[in-house]
Design a protein around this motif. Structure first.
Motif, PDB file in Angstrom:
ATOM      1  N   GLU A   2     -67.917 -62.969  25.573  1.00  0.00           N
ATOM      2  CA  GLU A   2     -68.648 -63.113  24.317  1.00  0.00           C
ATOM      3  C   GLU A   2     -69.942 -63.885  24.534  1.00  0.00           C
ATOM      4  O   GLU A   2     -69.980 -64.887  25.249  1.00  0.00           O
ATOM      5  CB  GLU A   2     -67.767 -63.837  23.296  1.00  0.00           C
ATOM      6  CG  GLU A   2     -68.417 -63.945  21.934  1.00  0.00           C
ATOM      7  CD  GLU A   2     -67.492 -64.548  20.897  1.00  0.00           C
ATOM      8  OE1 GLU A   2     -66.667 -63.799  20.346  1.00  0.00           O
ATOM      9  OE2 GLU A   2     -67.602 -65.763  20.658  1.00  0.00           O
ATOM     10  N   LEU A 138     -72.006 -66.989  13.972  1.00  0.00           N
ATOM     11  CA  LEU A 138     -71.361 -65.941  14.773  1.00  0.00           C
ATOM     12  C   LEU A 138     -70.206 -65.309  14.007  1.00  0.00           C
ATOM     13  O   LEU A 138     -70.013 -64.082  14.054  1.00  0.00           O
ATOM     14  CB  LEU A 138     -70.851 -66.529  16.090  1.00  0.00           C
ATOM     15  CG  LEU A 138     -71.919 -66.929  17.117  1.00  0.00           C
ATOM     16  CD1 LEU A 138     -71.269 -67.645  18.295  1.00  0.00           C
ATOM     17  CD2 LEU A 138     -72.714 -65.737  17.592  1.00  0.00           C
ATOM     18  N   LEU A 139     -69.436 -66.138  13.299  1.00  0.00           N
ATOM     19  CA  LEU A 139     -68.329 -65.623  12.502  1.00  0.00           C
ATOM     20  C   LEU A 139     -68.830 -64.667  11.416  1.00  0.00           C
ATOM     21  O   LEU A 139     -68.262 -63.597  11.194  1.00  0.00           O
ATOM     22  CB  LEU A 139     -67.574 -66.787  11.863  1.00  0.00           C
ATOM     23  CG  LEU A 139     -66.297 -66.429  11.088  1.00  0.00           C
ATOM     24  CD1 LEU A 139     -65.252 -65.845  12.027  1.00  0.00           C
ATOM     25  CD2 LEU A 139     -65.751 -67.672  10.384  1.00  0.00           C
ATOM     26  N   LYS A 142     -69.985 -61.311  12.840  1.00  0.00           N
ATOM     27  CA  LYS A 142     -68.841 -60.437  13.122  1.00  0.00           C
ATOM     28  C   LYS A 142     -68.253 -59.883  11.825  1.00  0.00           C
ATOM     29  O   LYS A 142     -67.880 -58.704  11.751  1.00  0.00           O
ATOM     30  CB  LYS A 142     -67.785 -61.204  13.907  1.00  0.00           C
ATOM     31  CG  LYS A 142     -68.230 -61.565  15.320  1.00  0.00           C
ATOM     32  CD  LYS A 142     -67.222 -62.469  16.012  1.00  0.00           C
ATOM     33  CE  LYS A 142     -67.719 -62.877  17.390  1.00  0.00           C
ATOM     34  NZ  LYS A 142     -66.803 -63.814  18.067  1.00  0.00           N
ATOM     35  N   LYS A 143     -68.165 -60.736  10.806  1.00  0.00           N
ATOM     36  CA  LYS A 143     -67.609 -60.305   9.531  1.00  0.00           C
ATOM     37  C   LYS A 143     -68.391 -59.136   8.945  1.00  0.00           C
ATOM     38  O   LYS A 143     -67.815 -58.204   8.375  1.00  0.00           O
ATOM     39  CB  LYS A 143     -67.603 -61.479   8.545  1.00  0.00           C
ATOM     40  CG  LYS A 143     -67.097 -61.120   7.159  1.00  0.00           C
ATOM     41  CD  LYS A 143     -67.124 -62.319   6.223  1.00  0.00           C
ATOM     42  CE  LYS A 143     -66.660 -61.933   4.824  1.00  0.00           C
ATOM     43  NZ  LYS A 143     -66.680 -63.089   3.895  1.00  0.00           N
ATOM     44  N   ASP A 145     -70.231 -57.023  10.669  1.00  0.00           N
ATOM     45  CA  ASP A 145     -70.411 -55.984  11.695  1.00  0.00           C
ATOM     46  C   ASP A 145     -71.831 -55.964  12.266  1.00  0.00           C
ATOM     47  O   ASP A 145     -72.395 -54.897  12.525  1.00  0.00           O
ATOM     48  CB  ASP A 145     -70.069 -54.595  11.129  1.00  0.00           C
ATOM     49  CG  ASP A 145     -68.596 -54.472  10.766  1.00  0.00           C
ATOM     50  OD1 ASP A 145     -67.771 -55.070  11.481  1.00  0.00           O
ATOM     51  OD2 ASP A 145     -68.283 -53.783   9.776  1.00  0.00           O
ATOM     52  N   TYR A 147     -72.644 -58.385  14.864  1.00  0.00           N
ATOM     53  CA  TYR A 147     -72.630 -59.064  16.174  1.00  0.00           C
ATOM     54  C   TYR A 147     -72.960 -58.117  17.319  1.00  0.00           C
ATOM     55  O   TYR A 147     -73.848 -58.394  18.139  1.00  0.00           O
ATOM     56  CB  TYR A 147     -71.270 -59.715  16.406  1.00  0.00           C
ATOM     57  CG  TYR A 147     -71.143 -60.379  17.764  1.00  0.00           C
ATOM     58  CD1 TYR A 147     -71.547 -61.693  17.954  1.00  0.00           C
ATOM     59  CD2 TYR A 147     -70.646 -59.673  18.862  1.00  0.00           C
ATOM     60  CE1 TYR A 147     -71.445 -62.299  19.191  1.00  0.00           C
ATOM     61  CE2 TYR A 147     -70.539 -60.276  20.103  1.00  0.00           C
ATOM     62  CZ  TYR A 147     -70.941 -61.581  20.261  1.00  0.00           C
ATOM     63  OH  TYR A 147     -70.859 -62.166  21.499  1.00  0.00           O
ATOM     64  N   ASN A 148     -72.260 -56.997  17.406  1.00  0.00           N
ATOM     65  CA  ASN A 148     -72.467 -56.078  18.528  1.00  0.00           C
ATOM     66  C   ASN A 148     -73.877 -55.515  18.538  1.00  0.00           C
ATOM     67  O   ASN A 148     -74.497 -55.382  19.601  1.00  0.00           O
ATOM     68  CB  ASN A 148     -71.446 -54.938  18.468  1.00  0.00           C
ATOM     69  CG  ASN A 148     -70.049 -55.407  18.820  1.00  0.00           C
ATOM     70  OD1 ASN A 148     -69.875 -56.405  19.512  1.00  0.00           O
ATOM     71  ND2 ASN A 148     -69.052 -54.699  18.335  1.00  0.00           N
TER      72      ASN A 148
END
Length: 326
Positions: A2, A138-139, A142-143, A145, A147-148
């Motif tokens: 990560e 960061l959380l 990701k929540k 969508d 992050y990637n």
């Protein structure tokens, strides 16, 4: 593995990381709040705002993005004070909340200062103050969508450019990329692994070039992902293939002809493809053609060769070539 916001600094440098971090915060907030989220152009008159939620007709939420990646010292504390003061004293708008966004988490000592400062300024101004630190950001990425897309963006661009190239060439990208020999022949003529093949009277050099190409492509794809487990697996695969060659070299080395040695090494790679060389769960890119190509990557590094005393013979060949060019 990560990635966190330190990746921005490693990738873009300090100035570029600050800009990337702010743009990431803008994207996150606009994803959450839609058209109510507005970024403000950086200027002496930005009124202490990086991002706002709402509009100036009523009290707004103000987000301030600070790329403090190495802790909160005196200079950083002063920037926080100044940013909040500018926003709280603005004549252009009124605040209902002020949020600081940083890429790192605070130490206990830093958080103690933050808590005391926040409590005092909230008491003085009536404006609630919040902290979005690196772990919370960061959380949220990701929540929602994001992050990637944000952290793999450069890898996707690089791979996209490769894919575009093959599309233009009307090639198909399959489990292992196969280009015709005529497409890559001119790319590798001057490389050491080709000279070694020629020197050893190896047949079907075009196929060897194709295998080398596939191995190079796989290596770049694996490297671009930045996954330490995959990189280590690829390095281990190279070591195993070199070991297979070493045994065959002792058995079949010849002064003038390397065809048997190459064929026997290929045969051992084929036999071990589904056993000791099987790495498909970790390295789906490393199929049989890639494994044979790794052999030629090792030859390019002068770790393997096809004739007895191949290093001495190659050095002599290269020296003769230099003399002819003088």
């Amino acid at each position: 593995m990560e990635k966190d916001f330190r990746y921005f600094r490693d990738k873009y440098g300090d100035a570029g990381a600050r800009d990337k971090f702010e743009k990431t915060c803008v994207r996150l907030l606009q994803t959450i709040y839609g058209s109510d989220a507005h970024s403000i152009k950086a200027s002496p008159g930005d009124e202490g705002i990086d991002v706002l939620i709402g509009d100036f007709s009523e009290p707004i939420e103000v987000y301030q993005c600070k790329f403090f990646i190495e802790g909160i010292g005196d200079a950083q504390k002063q920037q926080i004070r100044e940013s909040f003061n500018t926003a709280s004293e603005s004549k252009e708008y009124k605040m209902k909340k002020w949020i600081l966004c940083i890429p790192d988490t605070m130490t206990p000592k830093e958080f103690s200062w933050w808590s005391n400062w926040k409590a005092k300024r909230t008491s003085d101004t009536g404006v609630p103050i919040e902290l979005y630190d690196g772990s919370l950001l960061l959380l949220k990425l990701k929540k929602y969508d994001l992050y990637n897309d944000i952290f793999d963006e450069d890898d996707k661009i690089a791979l996209g450019e490769i894919a575009d190239y093959f599309t233009k060439q009307k090639k198909k990208i399959v489990d292992e990329i196969a280009m015709s020999a005529s497409d890559i022949d001119s790319l590798y003529n001057d490389l050491l692994f080709v000279k070694k093949l020629e020197m050893a009277n190896i047949e079907d050099i075009e196929q060897c070039k194709n295998e080398f190409f596939n191995a190079e492509y796989a290596k770049q794809v694996i490297k671009s992902k930045g996954d330490e487990e995959q990189i280590t697996a690829f390095n281990n695969l190279q070591t195993k293939i070199q070991s297979l060659w070493s045994t065959q070299y002792r058995l079949f080395k010849d002064d003038n002809d390397g065809n048997l040695l190459l064929a026997k090494t290929y045969e051992r790679i084929e036999d071990a493809d589904s056993t000791s060389l099987d790495c498909s769960p970790i390295l789906p890119e490393a199929g049989l053609i890639v494994k044979k190509g790794i052999l030629h990557q090792l030859a390019e590094e002068c770790s393997v060769g096809w004739l007895q005393n191949y290093k001495t013979k190659l050095e002599s060949l290269l020296n003769d070539g230099e003399k002819q060019n003088v």
